[in-house]
Write a protein that holds these residues in place. Structure first.
Motif, PDB file in Angstrom:
ATOM      1  N   LEU A   1      -2.183   3.850  -4.054  1.00  0.00           N
ATOM      2  CA  LEU A   1      -2.260   2.633  -4.858  1.00  0.00           C
ATOM      3  C   LEU A   1      -1.974   1.422  -3.986  1.00  0.00           C
ATOM      4  N   GLU A   2      -2.553   0.305  -4.395  1.00  0.00           N
ATOM      5  CA  GLU A   2      -2.341  -0.969  -3.716  1.00  0.00           C
ATOM      6  C   GLU A   2      -2.068  -2.039  -4.767  1.00  0.00           C
ATOM      7  N   TYR A   3      -1.118  -2.899  -4.466  1.00  0.00           N
ATOM      8  CA  TYR A   3      -0.808  -3.978  -5.399  1.00  0.00           C
ATOM      9  C   TYR A   3      -0.131  -5.130  -4.670  1.00  0.00           C
ATOM     10  N   ALA A   4      -0.220  -6.291  -5.303  1.00  0.00           N
ATOM     11  CA  ALA A   4       0.506  -7.463  -4.835  1.00  0.00           C
ATOM     12  C   ALA A   4       1.806  -7.563  -5.617  1.00  0.00           C
ATOM     13  N   LEU A   5       2.864  -7.948  -4.927  1.00  0.00           N
ATOM     14  CA  LEU A   5       4.177  -8.101  -5.556  1.00  0.00           C
ATOM     15  C   LEU A   5       4.759  -9.436  -5.125  1.00  0.00           C
ATOM     16  N   ALA A   6       5.141 -10.248  -6.113  1.00  0.00           N
ATOM     17  CA  ALA A   6       5.669 -11.584  -5.819  1.00  0.00           C
ATOM     18  C   ALA A   6       7.037 -11.754  -6.444  1.00  0.00           C
TER      19      ALA A   6
ATOM     20  N   THR B   1       0.870  -1.177   0.000  1.00  0.00           N
ATOM     21  CA  THR B   1       0.000   0.000   0.000  1.00  0.00           C
ATOM     22  C   THR B   1       0.905   1.224   0.000  1.00  0.00           C
ATOM     23  N   ALA B   2       0.642   2.172  -0.900  1.00  0.00           N
ATOM     24  CA  ALA B   2       1.476   3.372  -0.992  1.00  0.00           C
ATOM     25  C   ALA B   2       0.593   4.600  -1.161  1.00  0.00           C
ATOM     26  N   LYS B   3       1.004   5.688  -0.545  1.00  0.00           N
ATOM     27  CA  LYS B   3       0.344   6.973  -0.729  1.00  0.00           C
ATOM     28  C   LYS B   3       1.421   8.000  -1.032  1.00  0.00           C
ATOM     29  N   LEU B   4       1.299   8.657  -2.198  1.00  0.00           N
ATOM     30  CA  LEU B   4       2.325   9.578  -2.682  1.00  0.00           C
ATOM     31  C   LEU B   4       1.813  11.005  -2.645  1.00  0.00           C
ATOM     32  N   PHE B   5       2.702  11.936  -2.264  1.00  0.00           N
ATOM     33  CA  PHE B   5       2.400  13.362  -2.190  1.00  0.00           C
ATOM     34  C   PHE B   5       3.426  14.100  -3.053  1.00  0.00           C
ATOM     35  N   PHE B   6       2.955  14.941  -3.973  1.00  0.00           N
ATOM     36  CA  PHE B   6       3.844  15.508  -4.991  1.00  0.00           C
ATOM     37  C   PHE B   6       4.186  16.965  -4.693  1.00  0.00           C
ATOM     38  N   ARG B   7       5.492  17.221  -4.589  1.00  0.00           N
ATOM     39  CA  ARG B   7       5.985  18.587  -4.442  1.00  0.00           C
ATOM     40  C   ARG B   7       5.990  19.315  -5.781  1.00  0.00           C
ATOM     41  N   ASN B   8       6.312  18.561  -6.836  1.00  0.00           N
ATOM     42  CA  ASN B   8       6.482  19.148  -8.169  1.00  0.00           C
ATOM     43  C   ASN B   8       5.683  18.367  -9.202  1.00  0.00           C
TER      44      ASN B   8
END
Length: 515
Positions: free
Chosen positions: A384-389, A235-242
């Motif tokens: 975004l959320e994803y599975a990674l194997a 699970t990731a949450k991104l915040f954009f400066r630019n």
């Protein structure tokens, strides 16, 4: 955030048998809140490691060894243990580390005595407050009393994982920013981690990460389960400066020096050298599986594979036999594949493949990532959320006939053809639903060329000696345009295989790319 600082020695003394698993006071939203606040401030690069450590040659850095007996949770009933990574060489800055247990969040203080140093002079120069560069996770993959390294977080936003019995190879990354663009790439870094102590006997562990870079910040949660393959829910949450011109989500990084579809460099005796041999993409809207063999190009090459609804993508090592490499030290036949599977609809976009010219196997020259069509603007945020194997090629869940080998040769010589300026492609397919077909089955080849490409001939035949269905293509490109091809096998108008695709830059020729 409350909690006293602990040394590794203190943790070993405190994390004993009867301790409950974790506190509930810290979770992903705590990290996201930190990332959001950080994004409102100007970017500050992490303080660099001392110059004498950054200047260490890699073999000298490798001589600094963590003492396994100092591993976190070694004295408890956790199946997981944690080993620390020292700063030095390309591990150029410290990363804050915290442990979460039933008593709260505890910053992990640096302890230089947990490392063996190659000489006393170097040991004396290590500052007492230096900090760690990252960490490695171990788990008993090979037996009850054997701790195997299976996951490493270290260096920028990189992390590497393996399944049971494999060797480390390709890497995942937190995010990619402007990778492959002439403007140059940014390399955000994980600057802080929180390691949640697993319950006794648990086969799952949770790690949180805070990412920071010139153009963005990010919060990450990794739910990790090692085994025959190592699987993560991200699970990731991104915040954009630019504004970001080319945002790369769920990126993977690997190495391709040469393979069966390239000429062996002068002086090389090994048949192939690569961590991955192809990009696999699954389009959920059309159902198509697309395979793109990797190249070590003569010039930087970016390929954009447009997908309406991404069902998955990954870098795959399909060559799994020792004789395909003959390297008893590197064991490229044991390198893992990696597969990204979105949890929800990421919308329209492209799987981008970046292939960078390389003259050595020590360079990671392959990057693949998801680029959304929607532009990225300063002040925005995305989750975004994803599975990674990570594991054997089967982690992709690929259900149809697969490309096993791609060979490329001159189309104007015996065995290739009699067409000047043309190329002969040989593509071998295998696997269900090809398995069990009669050799005289009416399998048909479907081949198309891109702009300016003349497809002179194509046909398919069964090769009993290797139990493959072989697609042979003779194609001639326009000298000023790239050669692009797509092909698959069908029976009764139904696809039997994935779609094989290939791309050669203009005037590439058949030179050995790495001189």
């Amino acid at each position: 955030m409350k909690g006293s600082a602990l040394s590794i020695t203190g943790l070993l003394a405190g994390l004993l048998f009867g301790l409950p698993a974790v506190a509930n006071a810290f979770d992903f939203e705590n990290v996201a809140a930190q990332a959001e606040v950080l994004a409102q401030k100007d970017y500050k690069a992490p303080p660099p490691a001392p110059e004498f450590l950054r200047a260490l040659k890699y073999p000298d850095y490798q001589a600094i060894r963590f003492k396994p007996e100092a591993s976190i949770w070694r004295l408890g009933r956790s199946q997981f243990q944690v080993m620390m990574i020292p700063q030095g060489s390309f591990y150029s800055h410290a990363v804050k580390l915290n442990v979460i247990n039933s008593e709260g969040v505890h910053p992990l203080e640096f302890d230089k005595t947990v490392f063996d140093y190659p000489n006393p002079e170097l040991a004396k120069r290590i500052p007492a407050d230096l900090g760690y560069a990252g960490f490695k996770l171990t788990f008993p993959l090979a037996g009850k009393n054997i701790q195997n390294q299976f996951l490493v977080f270290g260096g920028a936003s990189y992390f590497r994982a393996v399944g049971a019995g494999q060797r480390f190879g390709l890497s995942g990354r937190g995010v990619a920013v402007d990778t492959g663009l002439p403007s140059g790439e940014e390399f955000p870094s994980f600057t802080e981690f929180w390691l949640e102590r697993p319950a006794a006997g648990s086969d799952t562990m949770v790690v949180y990460g805070l990412l920071d870079g010139p153009s963005l910040t990010g919060a990450y949660r990794f739910v990790i389960r090692p085994g025959a393959s190592t699987r993560m829910q991200v699970t990731a949450k991104l915040f954009f400066r630019n504004d970001i011109r080319q945002l790369g989500l769920a990126p993977l990084t690997s190495m391709f020096f040469y393979g069966d579809n390239t000429i062996r460099p002068r002086g090389e005796w090994r048949p192939q050298v690569h961590d991955s041999d192809g990009l696999l993409v699954h389009d959920g809207a059309s159902g198509e599986w697309l395979w793109r063999p990797l190249l070590n190009p003569s010039q930087l090459q970016l390929s954009f594979h447009q997908v309406k609804q991404l069902a998955g993508f990954g870098l795959v090592q399909r060559d799994q036999k020792f004789h395909q490499f003959e390297d008893s030290e590197a064991r490229y036949d044991l390198r893992p594949s990696a597969w990204v599977q979105p949890k929800d609809n990421w919308g329209p976009g492209s799987v981008v493949l970046v292939e960078i010219p390389s003259n050595a196997e020590s360079n990671d020259n392959i990057v693949a990532f998801w680029k959304p069509d929607q532009a990225v603007k300063a002040g925005e945020q995305r989750r975004l959320e994803y599975a990674l194997a990570f594991g054997r090629p089967e982690v992709t869940g690929h259900p149809s006939g697969r490309t096993m080998q791609t060979f490329l040769g001159d189309g104007n010589r015996p065995g290739g053809g009699e067409e000047a300026g043309a190329y002969r492609f040989i593509v071998d397919f295998q696997g269900k639903p090809l398995d069990g077909l009669r050799p005289d089955a009416a399998v048909v080849s479907q081949v198309t060329g891109g702009e300016g490409v003349e497809v002179i001939e194509h046909f398919v035949e069964y090769v009993e000696a290797s139990n493959v269905w072989r697609l042979s293509i003779l194609a001639r490109p326009d000298v000023a345009k790239p050669l692009t091809l797509r092909g698959f096998l069908s029976l009764d108008d139904q696809p039997l295989t994935e779609t094989w695709t290939y791309s050669l830059a203009p005037s590439t020729g058949l030179r050995a790319n790495p001189e």
